[in-house]
Design a protein around this motif. Structure first.
Motif, PDB file in Angstrom:
ATOM      1  N   GLU A  70      -0.545  46.231 -34.405  1.00 41.40           N
ATOM      2  CA  GLU A  70      -0.775  45.086 -35.217  1.00 41.40           C
ATOM      3  C   GLU A  70      -0.017  43.605 -35.224  1.00 41.40           C
ATOM      4  OE1 GLU A  70      -0.552  47.066 -38.892  1.00 41.40           O
ATOM      5  OE2 GLU A  70      -2.251  47.279 -38.973  1.00 41.40           O
ATOM      6  N   GLY A  71       0.127  43.027 -33.735  1.00 39.65           N
ATOM      7  CA  GLY A  71       0.321  42.013 -33.773  1.00 39.65           C
ATOM      8  C   GLY A  71       1.990  42.548 -33.548  1.00 39.65           C
ATOM      9  N   ASN A  72       2.741  43.153 -34.588  1.00 40.49           N
ATOM     10  CA  ASN A  72       4.383  42.992 -34.531  1.00 40.49           C
ATOM     11  C   ASN A  72       5.040  44.154 -33.320  1.00 40.49           C
ATOM     12  OD1 ASN A  72       4.092  42.161 -36.989  1.00 40.49           O
ATOM     13  ND2 ASN A  72       3.297  44.097 -37.849  1.00 40.49           N
ATOM     14  N   GLU A  73       6.472  43.647 -32.600  1.00 41.22           N
ATOM     15  CA  GLU A  73       6.417  43.662 -31.532  1.00 41.22           C
ATOM     16  C   GLU A  73       7.607  45.213 -32.218  1.00 41.22           C
ATOM     17  OE1 GLU A  73       6.575  43.553 -28.399  1.00 41.22           O
ATOM     18  OE2 GLU A  73       7.880  45.640 -28.084  1.00 41.22           O
ATOM     19  N   LEU A  74       6.759  46.487 -31.491  1.00 41.15           N
ATOM     20  CA  LEU A  74       8.104  47.824 -32.498  1.00 41.15           C
ATOM     21  C   LEU A  74       8.996  47.857 -31.624  1.00 41.15           C
ATOM     22  CD1 LEU A  74       4.914  50.196 -31.726  1.00 41.15           C
ATOM     23  CD2 LEU A  74       5.388  49.599 -33.930  1.00 41.15           C
ATOM     24  N   LEU A  75       9.452  47.524 -30.146  1.00 41.90           N
ATOM     25  CA  LEU A  75      10.421  47.497 -29.435  1.00 41.90           C
ATOM     26  C   LEU A  75      11.431  46.984 -30.055  1.00 41.90           C
ATOM     27  CD1 LEU A  75       9.658  47.822 -25.586  1.00 41.90           C
ATOM     28  CD2 LEU A  75       9.977  49.643 -27.224  1.00 41.90           C
ATOM     29  N   ALA A  76      11.379  45.801 -31.200  1.00 39.26           N
ATOM     30  CA  ALA A  76      12.011  45.141 -31.581  1.00 39.26           C
ATOM     31  C   ALA A  76      12.442  45.414 -32.400  1.00 39.26           C
ATOM     32  CB  ALA A  76      11.628  43.392 -31.206  1.00 39.26           C
ATOM     33  N   MET A  77      11.687  46.401 -33.159  1.00 37.76           N
ATOM     34  CA  MET A  77      11.759  47.030 -34.731  1.00 37.76           C
ATOM     35  C   MET A  77      13.047  47.690 -34.976  1.00 37.76           C
ATOM     36  SD  MET A  77       8.379  48.462 -36.398  1.00 37.76           S
ATOM     37  CE  MET A  77       7.578  46.758 -36.904  1.00 37.76           C
ATOM     38  N   SER A  78      14.324  47.488 -35.776  1.00 33.82           N
ATOM     39  CA  SER A  78      15.194  48.510 -35.590  1.00 33.82           C
ATOM     40  C   SER A  78      14.648  49.971 -36.143  1.00 33.82           C
ATOM     41  CB  SER A  78      16.069  47.957 -36.732  1.00 33.82           C
ATOM     42  OG  SER A  78      15.349  48.645 -38.249  1.00 33.82           O
ATOM     43  N   ALA A  79      15.720  50.995 -35.521  1.00 37.46           N
ATOM     44  CA  ALA A  79      15.509  52.357 -36.559  1.00 37.46           C
ATOM     45  C   ALA A  79      14.834  52.416 -37.623  1.00 37.46           C
ATOM     46  CB  ALA A  79      17.000  53.290 -36.212  1.00 37.46           C
ATOM     47  N   GLU A  80      14.894  51.986 -38.837  1.00 36.33           N
ATOM     48  CA  GLU A  80      14.739  52.031 -39.647  1.00 36.33           C
ATOM     49  C   GLU A  80      13.624  51.719 -40.404  1.00 36.33           C
ATOM     50  OE1 GLU A  80      15.950  53.864 -42.158  1.00 36.33           O
ATOM     51  OE2 GLU A  80      14.920  53.514 -44.255  1.00 36.33           O
ATOM     52  N   GLU A  81      13.523  50.806 -39.735  1.00 31.99           N
ATOM     53  CA  GLU A  81      11.691  50.326 -39.946  1.00 31.99           C
ATOM     54  C   GLU A  81      10.959  50.665 -38.961  1.00 31.99           C
ATOM     55  OE1 GLU A  81      11.888  44.864 -39.772  1.00 31.99           O
ATOM     56  OE2 GLU A  81      12.524  46.318 -37.590  1.00 31.99           O
ATOM     57  N   ARG A  82      11.098  51.437 -38.227  1.00 30.54           N
ATOM     58  CA  ARG A  82      10.121  52.209 -37.192  1.00 30.54           C
ATOM     59  C   ARG A  82       9.881  53.713 -38.245  1.00 30.54           C
ATOM     60  NH1 ARG A  82      10.017  52.181 -31.011  1.00 30.54           N
ATOM     61  NH2 ARG A  82       8.064  52.401 -31.727  1.00 30.54           N
ATOM     62  N   ARG A  83      10.681  54.242 -38.834  1.00 23.28           N
ATOM     63  CA  ARG A  83      10.931  54.939 -39.548  1.00 23.28           C
ATOM     64  C   ARG A  83      10.021  55.105 -40.592  1.00 23.28           C
ATOM     65  NH1 ARG A  83      12.406  58.099 -43.659  1.00 23.28           N
ATOM     66  NH2 ARG A  83      13.595  56.362 -44.909  1.00 23.28           N
ATOM     67  N   ARG A  84      10.131  53.710 -41.231  1.00 20.87           N
ATOM     68  CA  ARG A  84       9.390  53.697 -42.388  1.00 20.87           C
ATOM     69  C   ARG A  84       7.630  53.527 -41.776  1.00 20.87           C
ATOM     70  NH1 ARG A  84      11.452  49.273 -44.764  1.00 20.87           N
ATOM     71  NH2 ARG A  84      13.491  49.473 -44.571  1.00 20.87           N
ATOM     72  N   LEU A  85       7.381  53.023 -40.619  1.00 24.64           N
ATOM     73  CA  LEU A  85       6.050  52.971 -40.254  1.00 24.64           C
ATOM     74  C   LEU A  85       5.301  54.429 -39.661  1.00 24.64           C
ATOM     75  CD1 LEU A  85       5.128  49.918 -39.511  1.00 24.64           C
ATOM     76  CD2 LEU A  85       5.378  50.729 -36.945  1.00 24.64           C
ATOM     77  N   ARG A  86       6.615  55.177 -38.674  1.00 20.87           N
ATOM     78  CA  ARG A  86       5.765  56.615 -38.940  1.00 20.87           C
ATOM     79  C   ARG A  86       5.542  57.366 -39.614  1.00 20.87           C
ATOM     80  NH1 ARG A  86       9.936  57.225 -34.994  1.00 20.87           N
ATOM     81  NH2 ARG A  86      11.660  57.916 -37.394  1.00 20.87           N
ATOM     82  N   GLY A  87       4.413  57.696 -39.786  1.00 22.10           N
ATOM     83  CA  GLY A  87       3.648  58.445 -41.149  1.00 22.10           C
ATOM     84  C   GLY A  87       2.903  57.548 -41.437  1.00 22.10           C
ATOM     85  N   LYS A  88       3.184  56.471 -41.816  1.00 22.33           N
ATOM     86  CA  LYS A  88       2.448  55.854 -43.248  1.00 22.33           C
ATOM     87  C   LYS A  88       1.332  54.609 -41.981  1.00 22.33           C
ATOM     88  CE  LYS A  88       3.360  52.691 -46.289  1.00 22.33           C
ATOM     89  NZ  LYS A  88       3.787  50.755 -46.290  1.00 22.33           N
ATOM     90  N   SER A  89       1.727  54.613 -41.265  1.00 22.13           N
ATOM     91  CA  SER A  89       1.017  53.605 -40.402  1.00 22.13           C
ATOM     92  C   SER A  89       0.380  53.988 -38.808  1.00 22.13           C
ATOM     93  CB  SER A  89       1.096  52.381 -39.982  1.00 22.13           C
ATOM     94  OG  SER A  89       2.055  51.286 -41.227  1.00 22.13           O
ATOM     95  N   ILE A  90       1.421  55.323 -38.690  1.00 23.22           N
ATOM     96  CA  ILE A  90       1.365  55.949 -37.168  1.00 23.22           C
ATOM     97  C   ILE A  90       1.453  57.092 -37.012  1.00 23.22           C
ATOM     98  CG2 ILE A  90       1.576  55.631 -34.164  1.00 23.22           C
ATOM     99  CD1 ILE A  90       2.775  53.141 -34.308  1.00 23.22           C
TER     100      ILE A  90
END
Lengths: 549, 281
Positions: A70-90
């Motif tokens: 959705e336009g946000n760079e996943l590889l630049a995110m912190s582990a915590e941000e990615r964790r929040r994304l997992r399950g909820k958005s992906i």
């Protein structure tokens, strides 16, 4: 339509100094679109899925490129941000539902865990939400199953639970890594239908990873084909599957076993007018497993819960004939094969060789029946060299070292492998090569009957095609009778002269390939046929018309 | 693709194996060459030189009877290492075949073996050793035997669990269908695959066996004075730890180095036996 996921020029390395696993992969998923990523083992398709999920194993490093969601760079995110994304958005659905679910927690707990943990529902409302999700994935008797443990569910039900829990937080993107590979064909068809429906009703975007070109069409509007970490072809499903441009895609499609090449009866001695005598025959064979409970349970008065694996099964093989034995897991097809080889002794009925009753377990002296096993990784002792693996059966019957060495060379030539392989260990061979060794070992003592138990199910499609070729060729050259056990009707239809369909320990239908596949008599056979992806069963309707004429 | 000659060539020896075995060899050599290294007999007492600190004459000092600590340590090496290796070899020779047999055959035989093991482990090890040793006259080889018996259950359990999982593999099924005998299946099909964990466990066992042997010596059931092993030396030096720490230090350090080098040998052997780490993988 905007892209929900955009992968650009992704390059990834496992461990410093090694060759990249991905070489600049590009992939785009529009919102609400399902994209299939297809490739053989080692193509890097699962690595793409893990990168999107942020679940790469330690040591993996992205060296170039970007992955934006959705336009946000996943590889630049912190582990915590990615964790929040997992399950909820992906969310992700894994391959094997038998190991994805925790055996210690009830289905309901696992289903609603993510909701409760994220504070989306309180514990009281969780059950209600869980039941709604189970309903959505079309699980019957949801209120009963909610409190069940995973082992009480069938494979298909488990995978539905896994899908439901992935959907729990209403993700926008669903990553599916071979979600139907571990399932039976009829179940696979149901799950694919469910996924297609969910995609429509929820407007889900999907990244569908699969090794099977045949099934992606049912779900995906566009397909990306990968080979050794590169995208070799991408485009609309229709175009990639019907008019492939790249040679590799053409090769993959070419090796895909199709259901029945219509109106060309398989050539072979078995089709000649006078049928050959039966070399091996199973008569009214019955066998059940697990009857005897443990000592303590017996003292407590527990009844044995015996499973009837075979119930009065009769089957015969003629010289130089390939009989395809098809059935789903638990149908007893492998058990029947093992009875014929003598691994299991039937509890009633008999195995007849050349018309004489034998006890295959006691009578191993002629060794005329040999077996090729399913998994080449486990059927060859990892600590024995190929020369020893192939030479041992010969030494066992008293051949001298020199004779054995000579025969090993012949055997390697027979399965089209170089002689230098005698000094190799199994792990130094590819999966297909290992299976060739398995076949060569079975042929060492020049058997008249070969039992092939799912010999291609652990292999890639292109390798599978070459193994099927080899088996047919061996039948023609050595005149062995072959019982080819498989769950895959398309493969069976390619290789067999006769087809036997099994279900629940009984033979349901039996006949020539043309008859069983073009004009099945039994409802179960029709159901099996209907589960074959339409892409693979193309041309069948014309064959049916011809058979009916 | 590798040429077959390259594949046949022995792989390089793993570093831990080289270091461990050279250390072990050095210790054993020193033990054999003891008369040439020190001027004193291991049991020669000298009342005028009791508990002397290390100096130029007695390199590692003397004990409470004025015996040279270096001579005694060197003399004890062969006894200690011999006891450890012998005890473990005995446990391996009995335990591994039984474990493989039970794990492969399952059923009644397995039950019989495992329940016997349960009984054996329910007796405290030192008690068991005392039972064996007290009923006959003590001696170092009997101590080794007692330690060996104590370790049998451990090796049975380990080899059984490995055999249990390997028995499900298709290559075992393949061996059965071609009519292989029990011996071939156990020792040629299963054992080579069970070796890595067994080798690691065995090297650990040797270390523990030396220590347990020391316990028996301390209790007066193993090595008999004036002969010596490291365990006995450490035990005897205990009352003088404050006045003369060197008496316990020398055998202690020797024991420590030996245990480490045996573990290195075990780790190295495990790497060496792993066909997957060989070239061409």
């Amino acid at each position: 339509m905007s892209a929900i996921l955009e992968i650009k020029d992704l390059q990834l390395v496992y461990g410093a100094g090694s060759q990249p696993t991905l070489h600049g992969v590009d992939l785009e998923i529009a919102t609400g679109q399902a994209v299939g990523v297809v490739g053989e083992s080692g193509s890097g398709k699962s690595t793409v899925a893990w990168t999107v999920m942020g679940l790469l194993p330690p040591g993996a490093r992205v060296t170039r490129g970007s992955v934006s969601f959705e336009g946000n760079e996943l590889l630049a995110m912190s582990a915590e941000e990615r964790r929040r994304l997992r399950g909820k958005s992906i969310a992700m659905v894994f391959q094997d539902p038998f190991t994805t679910l925790n055996p210690c927690l009830t289905v309901g707990q696992q289903l609603t865990e993510v909701l409760v943990e994220r504070g989306l529902v309180d514990a009281g409302a969780a059950r209600c939400e869980g039941l709604r999700l189970m309903d959505e994935v079309k699980l019957p008797r949801a209120s009963e199953l909610y409190d069940a443990y995973p082992h009480q569910l069938s494979g298909g039900m488990k995978q539905r639970i896994v899908i439901a829990s992935a959907l729990a937080c209403s993700p926008k993107l669903l990553v599916l890594d071979e979600p139907t590979t571990a399932l039976d064909v009829t179940v696979e068809a149901h799950i694919l239908r469910l996924l297609a429906e969910l995609q429509k009703t929820r407007g889900l975007s999907m990244l569908f990873i699969s090794h099977n070109l045949g099934i992606v069409e049912q779900l995906c509007s566009s397909v990306t084909v990968m080979q050794s970490g590169r995208v070799v072809e991408a485009g609309a499903a229709e175009q990639v599957l019907r008019r492939p441009n790249h040679a590799y895609t053409q090769k993959l499609l070419g090796s895909l076993p199709r259901l029945l090449k219509p109106a060309t009866p398989a050539p072979g001695p078995a089709n000649e007018e006078a049928p050959q005598a039966e070399v091996i025959e199973a008569r009214d064979v019955s066998l059940s497993f697990g009857g005897r409970p443990g000592l303590i349970s017996r003292l407590l008065g527990a009844e044995g819960n015996a499973v009837q694996a075979l119930a009065n099964v009769s089957l015969s093989l003629r010289k130089a004939e390939i009989v395809g034995l098809v059935g789903e897991s638990g149908s007893g097809k492998s058990t029947l094969g093992r009875c014929l080889v003598g691994i299991y002794a039937p509890q009633s009925g008999e195995i007849r060789l050349d018309g004489r009753a034998t006890n295959p377990r006691a009578d191993r002296s002629d060794r005329r029946i040999q077996m090729v096993f399913q998994n080449p990784d486990s059927s060859l002792n990892p600590r024995h060299r190929i020369g020893e693996i192939l030479g041992r059966p010969l030494r066992l019957v008293g051949k001298s070292k020199r004779e054995a060495d000579q025969r090993v060379k012949e055997l390697l030539a027979l399965v089209r492998l170089p002689e230098t392989y005698v000094s190799r260990y199994p792990h130094q061979l590819s999966g297909g090569e290992k299976q060739r060794i398995g076949i060569a070992r079975a042929l060492a003592l020049e058997p008249e009957i070969l039992i092939c138990d799912e010999v291609t199910s652990a292999l890639d499609v292109s390798v599978q095609a070459s193994i099927l070729d080899l088996i047919k060729d061996l039948r023609d050259r050595l005149n062995v009778a072959i019982l080819f056990v498989s769950h895959d009707l398309a493969v069976i239809s390619q290789i067999s002269d006769r087809v036997v369909v099994m279900r629940g320990g009984r033979i349901v239908e039996e006949g020539s390939v043309g008859q069983v596949i073009a004009a099945p008599r039994e409802a179960y056979t029709r159901e099996l046929l209907a589960s074959v992806p339409p892409f693979i069963s193309e041309g069948l309707s014309t064959a049916r018309a011809m058979a009916g004429a | 693709m590798l040429a077959s000659a390259e594949l046949r060539a022995r792989p390089r020896l793993p570093l831990p194996l080289v270091i461990g075995s050279s250390l072990l060899l050095a210790i054993l050599m020193a033990s054999l060459a003891a008369p040439f290294i020190t001027a004193f007999d291991f049991d020669a007492m000298d009342v005028t030189a009791r508990m002397k600190a290390p100096d130029a004459v007695h390199l590692l000092g003397t004990d409470e009877f004025g015996r040279d600590v270096l001579s005694r340590t060197l003399h004890g090496a062969s006894t200690s290492i011999g006891l450890g290796v012998a005890a473990t070899a005995f446990a391996f020779a009995i335990g591994v075949p039984l474990g493989l047999l039970g794990g492969y055959m399952r059923g009644r035989l397995d039950d019989a073996i495992m329940r016997t093991v349960d009984i054996l482990v329910s007796i405290p090890p030192v008690m068991l050793g005392l039972l064996i040793l007290a009923s006959t006259s003590p001696g170092v080889w009997k101590a080794a035997l007692a330690v060996g018996i104590i370790y049998i259950p451990i090796l049975i359990r380990l080899s059984r669990s490995v055999a249990l999982s390997l028995a499900q593999e298709e290559f075992i099924l393949a061996a059965r269908t071609r009519g292989e005998g029990l011996g071939w299946i156990l020792f040629r099909e299963i054992l080579p695959n069970a070796l890595p964990p067994l080798v690691v466990e065995t090297s650990l066992r040797i270390s523990f066996a030396i220590l347990l042997g020391a316990v028996f010596s301390f209790l007066g059931l193993g090595t008999q004075p004036p002969s010596s092993d490291w365990g006995l030396m450490i035990a005897e030096a205990r009352p003088y730890l404050e006045q003369a720490p060197w008496i316990a230090l020398a055998p202690g350090v020797a024991l420590c180095v030996t245990v480490i080098s045996i573990n290195l040998v075990g780790e190295g052997l495990r790497q060496f036996l792993d066909v997957r780490s060989q070239p061409g993988a």
